[in-house]
Design a protein around this motif. Structure first.
Motif, PDB file in Angstrom:
ATOM      1  N   LEU A 101      44.810  51.633  42.157  1.00  0.00           N
ATOM      2  CA  LEU A 101      43.640  51.009  42.183  1.00  0.00           C
ATOM      3  C   LEU A 101      43.127  50.739  43.602  1.00  0.00           C
ATOM      4  O   LEU A 101      43.315  49.735  44.095  1.00  0.00           O
ATOM      5  CB  LEU A 101      43.666  49.548  41.371  1.00  0.00           C
ATOM      6  N   PRO A 102      42.338  51.825  44.283  1.00  0.00           N
ATOM      7  CA  PRO A 102      42.124  51.714  45.644  1.00  0.00           C
ATOM      8  C   PRO A 102      41.079  50.511  45.761  1.00  0.00           C
ATOM      9  O   PRO A 102      40.022  50.600  44.881  1.00  0.00           O
ATOM     10  CB  PRO A 102      41.491  53.032  46.035  1.00  0.00           C
ATOM     11  N   ALA A 103      40.991  49.736  46.893  1.00  0.00           N
ATOM     12  CA  ALA A 103      40.222  48.533  47.061  1.00  0.00           C
ATOM     13  C   ALA A 103      40.289  48.212  48.686  1.00  0.00           C
ATOM     14  O   ALA A 103      41.136  48.426  49.330  1.00  0.00           O
ATOM     15  CB  ALA A 103      40.513  47.540  46.198  1.00  0.00           C
ATOM     16  N   LYS A 104      39.231  47.616  48.797  1.00  0.00           N
ATOM     17  CA  LYS A 104      39.142  47.159  50.293  1.00  0.00           C
ATOM     18  C   LYS A 104      39.971  45.858  50.511  1.00  0.00           C
ATOM     19  O   LYS A 104      40.611  45.397  51.387  1.00  0.00           O
ATOM     20  CB  LYS A 104      37.607  46.682  50.590  1.00  0.00           C
ATOM     21  N   THR A 105      40.138  45.114  49.253  1.00  0.00           N
ATOM     22  CA  THR A 105      40.902  43.857  49.410  1.00  0.00           C
ATOM     23  C   THR A 105      41.921  43.866  48.185  1.00  0.00           C
ATOM     24  O   THR A 105      41.788  44.563  47.099  1.00  0.00           O
ATOM     25  CB  THR A 105      40.030  42.678  49.195  1.00  0.00           C
ATOM     26  N   SER A 106      42.927  43.243  48.239  1.00  0.00           N
ATOM     27  CA  SER A 106      44.073  43.257  47.186  1.00  0.00           C
ATOM     28  C   SER A 106      43.747  42.561  46.180  1.00  0.00           C
ATOM     29  O   SER A 106      43.081  41.327  46.114  1.00  0.00           O
ATOM     30  CB  SER A 106      45.298  42.643  47.811  1.00  0.00           C
ATOM     31  N   ASN A 107      43.958  42.680  44.693  1.00  0.00           N
ATOM     32  CA  ASN A 107      43.536  41.983  43.555  1.00  0.00           C
ATOM     33  C   ASN A 107      44.826  41.801  42.967  1.00  0.00           C
ATOM     34  O   ASN A 107      44.924  41.655  41.717  1.00  0.00           O
ATOM     35  CB  ASN A 107      42.693  42.892  42.793  1.00  0.00           C
ATOM     36  N   GLU A 108      46.027  41.721  43.643  1.00  0.00           N
ATOM     37  CA  GLU A 108      47.123  41.865  43.136  1.00  0.00           C
ATOM     38  C   GLU A 108      47.611  40.472  42.030  1.00  0.00           C
ATOM     39  O   GLU A 108      47.930  40.813  41.045  1.00  0.00           O
ATOM     40  CB  GLU A 108      48.357  41.807  44.205  1.00  0.00           C
TER      41      GLU A 108
END
Length: 141
Positions: A85-92
Motif C-alpha cells: 500500500l504505497p503512500a506518502k505517510t504511514s497508515n500502519e
C-alpha cells in the motif's frame, strides 16, 4: 518466491500486509517476548517509509539476521501473499485498527513503535478476502 515490481508504484514507501500460514501450533520467541500461536492464517501489518519493496523483500527471505518480531515468526510460518500500500505517510495504526474488526489480535506482537496492541492478527480463512477487499476499497484512491 513471491515477486513484485517497483515500477508500478509512484513512490517506494508506505504500508504492507503479509498473509502467513502457520501449519501447526508453535511458540514464537523474540529476544524479549514469547507468544504461543495456534495453527492457521495470520495477517501482519507493517510500514516502511524508506524502501517498501526492500522491507517486504527482507521479510520474504528465510535466512537473515533477526530484528523484527516477524523475523522470528517467519522461521515457522510460510508467506502466502503480500499487499503493498504505497503512500506518502504511514497508515500502519489505521490498518491495524481496521484489521482488528475482523481478526483476533496477538497482543504485543510487532506493535512496539505504534499505538496499537498488535500488528499480528489471526484470521479465519473465509475472512481473508473480506479483510483484503475492505483494505483495498479504503486505500485505492
Amino acid at each position: 518466491m513471491l515477486s513484485y515490481n517497483i515500477y508500478i508504484m509512484d513512490y517506494n514507501k508506505g504500508d504492507y500486509i503479509v498473509l502467513l500460514f502457520l501449519r501447526e501450533a508453535a511458540e514464537v520467541s523474540s529476544s524479549k517476548k514469547k507468544w504461543h500461536l495456534e495453527s492457521g492464517y495470520y495477517l501482519y501489518v507493517g510500514s516502511a517509509m524508506n524502501s517498501l519493496t526492500e522491507r517486504v523483500k527482507r521479510h520474504l527471505l528465510e535466512e537473515k539476521k533477526k530484528h523484527w518480531h516477524i523475523d522470528f515468526l517467519r522461521e515457522k510460518a510460510e508467506v502466502l501473499a503480500v499487499l503493498l500500500l504505497p503512500a506518502k505517510t504511514s497508515n500502519e495504526e489505521e490498518l491495524s485498527n481496521l484489521i482488528s474488526n475482523y481478526c483476533i489480535a496477538v497482543p504485543g506482537f510487532g506493535a512496539s513503535d505504534c499505538k496499537t496492541d498488535s500488528n499480528l492478527y489471526r484470521v479465519r480463512f473465509g475472512c481473508i478476502e473480506k479483510v483484503f477487499s475492505s483494505i483495498v476499497g479504503k486505500w485505492r484512491d
